[in-house]
Design a protein around this motif. Structure first.
Motif, PDB file in Angstrom:
ATOM      1  N   VAL A  51       0.845  -1.199   0.000  1.00 36.70           N
ATOM      2  CA  VAL A  51       0.000   0.000   0.000  1.00 36.70           C
ATOM      3  C   VAL A  51       0.881   1.250   0.000  1.00 36.70           C
ATOM      4  N   SER A  52       1.875   1.271   0.873  1.00 38.80           N
ATOM      5  CA  SER A  52       2.778   2.418   0.966  1.00 38.80           C
ATOM      6  C   SER A  52       3.506   2.643  -0.355  1.00 38.80           C
ATOM      7  N   TRP A  53       3.985   1.576  -0.967  1.00 41.40           N
ATOM      8  CA  TRP A  53       4.692   1.661  -2.249  1.00 41.40           C
ATOM      9  C   TRP A  53       3.784   2.252  -3.323  1.00 41.40           C
ATOM     10  N   CYS A  54       2.512   1.828  -3.355  1.00 37.80           N
ATOM     11  CA  CYS A  54       1.566   2.364  -4.347  1.00 37.80           C
ATOM     12  C   CYS A  54       1.382   3.867  -4.166  1.00 37.80           C
ATOM     13  N   TYR A  55       1.278   4.312  -2.927  1.00 36.13           N
ATOM     14  CA  TYR A  55       1.161   5.750  -2.667  1.00 36.13           C
ATOM     15  C   TYR A  55       2.433   6.472  -3.103  1.00 36.13           C
ATOM     16  N   GLY A  56       3.577   5.907  -2.773  1.00 39.45           N
ATOM     17  CA  GLY A  56       4.845   6.514  -3.168  1.00 39.45           C
ATOM     18  C   GLY A  56       4.990   6.594  -4.677  1.00 39.45           C
ATOM     19  N   ARG A  57       4.598   5.566  -5.358  1.00 35.49           N
ATOM     20  CA  ARG A  57       4.678   5.531  -6.820  1.00 35.49           C
ATOM     21  C   ARG A  57       3.797   6.613  -7.442  1.00 35.49           C
ATOM     22  N   ALA A  58       2.708   6.946  -6.742  1.00 39.73           N
ATOM     23  CA  ALA A  58       1.798   7.989  -7.226  1.00 39.73           C
ATOM     24  C   ALA A  58       2.244   9.382  -6.791  1.00 39.73           C
ATOM     25  N   GLY A  59       3.402   9.472  -6.111  1.00 44.81           N
ATOM     26  CA  GLY A  59       3.946  10.766  -5.728  1.00 44.81           C
ATOM     27  C   GLY A  59       3.581  11.237  -4.337  1.00 44.81           C
ATOM     28  N   ARG A  60       3.027  10.342  -3.519  1.00 42.17           N
ATOM     29  CA  ARG A  60       2.656  10.701  -2.143  1.00 42.17           C
ATOM     30  C   ARG A  60       3.659  10.086  -1.162  1.00 42.17           C
ATOM     31  N   PRO A  61       4.258  10.900  -0.285  1.00 36.90           N
ATOM     32  CA  PRO A  61       5.247  10.364   0.651  1.00 36.90           C
ATOM     33  C   PRO A  61       4.636   9.574   1.810  1.00 36.90           C
ATOM     34  N   LEU A  62       3.373   9.776   2.084  1.00 35.74           N
ATOM     35  CA  LEU A  62       2.698   9.078   3.190  1.00 35.74           C
ATOM     36  C   LEU A  62       1.419   8.436   2.679  1.00 35.74           C
ATOM     37  N   PRO A  63       1.067   7.281   3.222  1.00 34.78           N
ATOM     38  CA  PRO A  63       1.734   6.556   4.298  1.00 34.78           C
ATOM     39  C   PRO A  63       2.989   5.833   3.790  1.00 34.78           C
ATOM     40  N   ARG A  64       3.888   5.608   4.701  1.00 35.68           N
ATOM     41  CA  ARG A  64       5.111   4.851   4.397  1.00 35.68           C
ATOM     42  C   ARG A  64       5.483   4.063   5.643  1.00 35.68           C
ATOM     43  N   ASN A  65       4.831   2.906   5.798  1.00 32.74           N
ATOM     44  CA  ASN A  65       4.985   2.128   7.019  1.00 32.74           C
ATOM     45  C   ASN A  65       4.691   0.667   6.713  1.00 32.74           C
ATOM     46  N   ARG A  89     -13.953   6.135  -0.586  1.00 31.47           N
ATOM     47  CA  ARG A  89     -13.605   6.442  -1.977  1.00 31.47           C
ATOM     48  C   ARG A  89     -12.429   5.610  -2.467  1.00 31.47           C
ATOM     49  N   GLN A  90     -12.258   5.643  -3.757  1.00 31.49           N
ATOM     50  CA  GLN A  90     -11.130   4.991  -4.408  1.00 31.49           C
ATOM     51  C   GLN A  90      -9.830   5.434  -3.743  1.00 31.49           C
ATOM     52  N   ALA A  91      -8.936   4.485  -3.500  1.00 29.82           N
ATOM     53  CA  ALA A  91      -7.604   4.695  -2.919  1.00 29.82           C
ATOM     54  C   ALA A  91      -7.621   4.878  -1.409  1.00 29.82           C
ATOM     55  N   ASP A  92      -8.798   4.826  -0.766  1.00 29.99           N
ATOM     56  CA  ASP A  92      -8.811   4.762   0.694  1.00 29.99           C
ATOM     57  C   ASP A  92      -8.275   3.391   1.096  1.00 29.99           C
ATOM     58  N   LEU A  93      -7.897   3.267   2.350  1.00 30.98           N
ATOM     59  CA  LEU A  93      -7.375   1.998   2.867  1.00 30.98           C
ATOM     60  C   LEU A  93      -8.447   1.289   3.677  1.00 30.98           C
ATOM     61  N   VAL A 107      -4.092  -4.953   5.422  1.00 31.19           N
ATOM     62  CA  VAL A 107      -4.509  -3.684   4.840  1.00 31.19           C
ATOM     63  C   VAL A 107      -4.469  -3.798   3.321  1.00 31.19           C
ATOM     64  N   GLY A 108      -5.350  -3.061   2.677  1.00 24.38           N
ATOM     65  CA  GLY A 108      -5.357  -3.005   1.223  1.00 24.38           C
ATOM     66  C   GLY A 108      -6.008  -1.713   0.758  1.00 24.38           C
ATOM     67  N   LEU A 109      -6.105  -1.578  -0.540  1.00 28.31           N
ATOM     68  CA  LEU A 109      -6.667  -0.383  -1.161  1.00 28.31           C
ATOM     69  C   LEU A 109      -8.099  -0.639  -1.625  1.00 28.31           C
ATOM     70  N   VAL A 110      -8.937   0.364  -1.445  1.00 30.18           N
ATOM     71  CA  VAL A 110     -10.301   0.305  -1.965  1.00 30.18           C
ATOM     72  C   VAL A 110     -10.272   0.748  -3.422  1.00 30.18           C
ATOM     73  N   ARG A 111     -10.754  -0.097  -4.290  1.00 23.53           N
ATOM     74  CA  ARG A 111     -10.907   0.265  -5.705  1.00 23.53           C
ATOM     75  C   ARG A 111     -12.228   0.963  -5.910  1.00 23.53           C
ATOM     76  N   GLN A 112     -13.264   0.399  -5.318  1.00 25.20           N
ATOM     77  CA  GLN A 112     -14.586   1.006  -5.378  1.00 25.20           C
ATOM     78  C   GLN A 112     -15.504   0.334  -4.373  1.00 25.20           C
ATOM     79  N   GLN A 113     -16.559   1.029  -4.021  1.00 25.84           N
ATOM     80  CA  GLN A 113     -17.597   0.460  -3.165  1.00 25.84           C
ATOM     81  C   GLN A 113     -18.806   0.204  -4.040  1.00 25.84           C
ATOM     82  N   LYS A 114     -19.380  -0.971  -3.889  1.00 24.81           N
ATOM     83  CA  LYS A 114     -20.595  -1.350  -4.617  1.00 24.81           C
ATOM     84  C   LYS A 114     -21.585  -1.870  -3.586  1.00 24.81           C
ATOM     85  N   GLY A 115     -22.493  -1.013  -3.168  1.00 27.00           N
ATOM     86  CA  GLY A 115     -23.477  -1.421  -2.163  1.00 27.00           C
ATOM     87  C   GLY A 115     -22.794  -1.825  -0.873  1.00 27.00           C
TER      88      GLY A 115
END
Length: 147
Positions: A51-65, A89-93, A107-115
């Motif tokens: 999860v942290s790596w995905c955020y970093g790859r998108a240019g966000r320094p946090l979270p990184r743990n 929302r999308q990209a929430d944890l 932990v993982g990333l939310v892609r979308q909520q469906k009901g």
């Protein structure tokens, strides 16, 4: 924060679907890259590192743990009312709680909520990166690192 950063986080995660451990021991070239991003070597659980790596790859320094409970501080968590209102929302944890460990264990990333379901992208699930469909009732907490 606009939806652009959320899309970049998810795009980073989606590109990793199919990555799997080399021997089933939290190892392999990509898995070790996720772990290195949070300062660890091979052999450690890597869902939070992913999860942290995905955020970093998108240019966000946090979270990184690498510690999944650290990704759900109260200041970042959604309240029950916010969840009921459909604020996730999308990209929430999302967090999965282990009653035997008495703490957040995955932990993982939310892609979308469906009901009453969420569609996820998560690492270290069956030793790989994959997308899953999870019932909301099984989710312990959600956190927002982008707003």
């Amino acid at each position: 924060m606009g939806s652009d950063i959320r899309e970049r986080v998810i795009d980073s995660a989606l590109q990793e679907i199919g990555v799997q451990e080399a021997t089933g021991n939290n190892d392999g070239t990509r898995v070790e890259a996720y772990l290195r991003y949070v300062g660890l070597g091979k052999g450690y659980a890597w869902c939070a590192a992913f999860v942290s790596w995905c955020y970093g790859r998108a240019g966000r320094p946090l979270p990184r743990n690498a510690w999944s409970p650290a990704l759900f501080p109260m200041v970042r968590r959604y309240t029950a009312a916010q969840i009921a209102q459909g604020s996730i929302r999308q990209a929430d944890l999302f967090a999965i709680y282990s009653s035997s460990l008495r703490r957040v264990d995955h932990v993982g990333l939310v892609r979308q909520q469906k009901g009453n379901w969420i569609v996820t992208v998560e690492g270290n699930s069956s030793d790989k990166v994959l997308s899953k469909r999870r019932p909301l009732a099984t989710i312990y907490a959600f956190s927002n690192w982008l707003d």
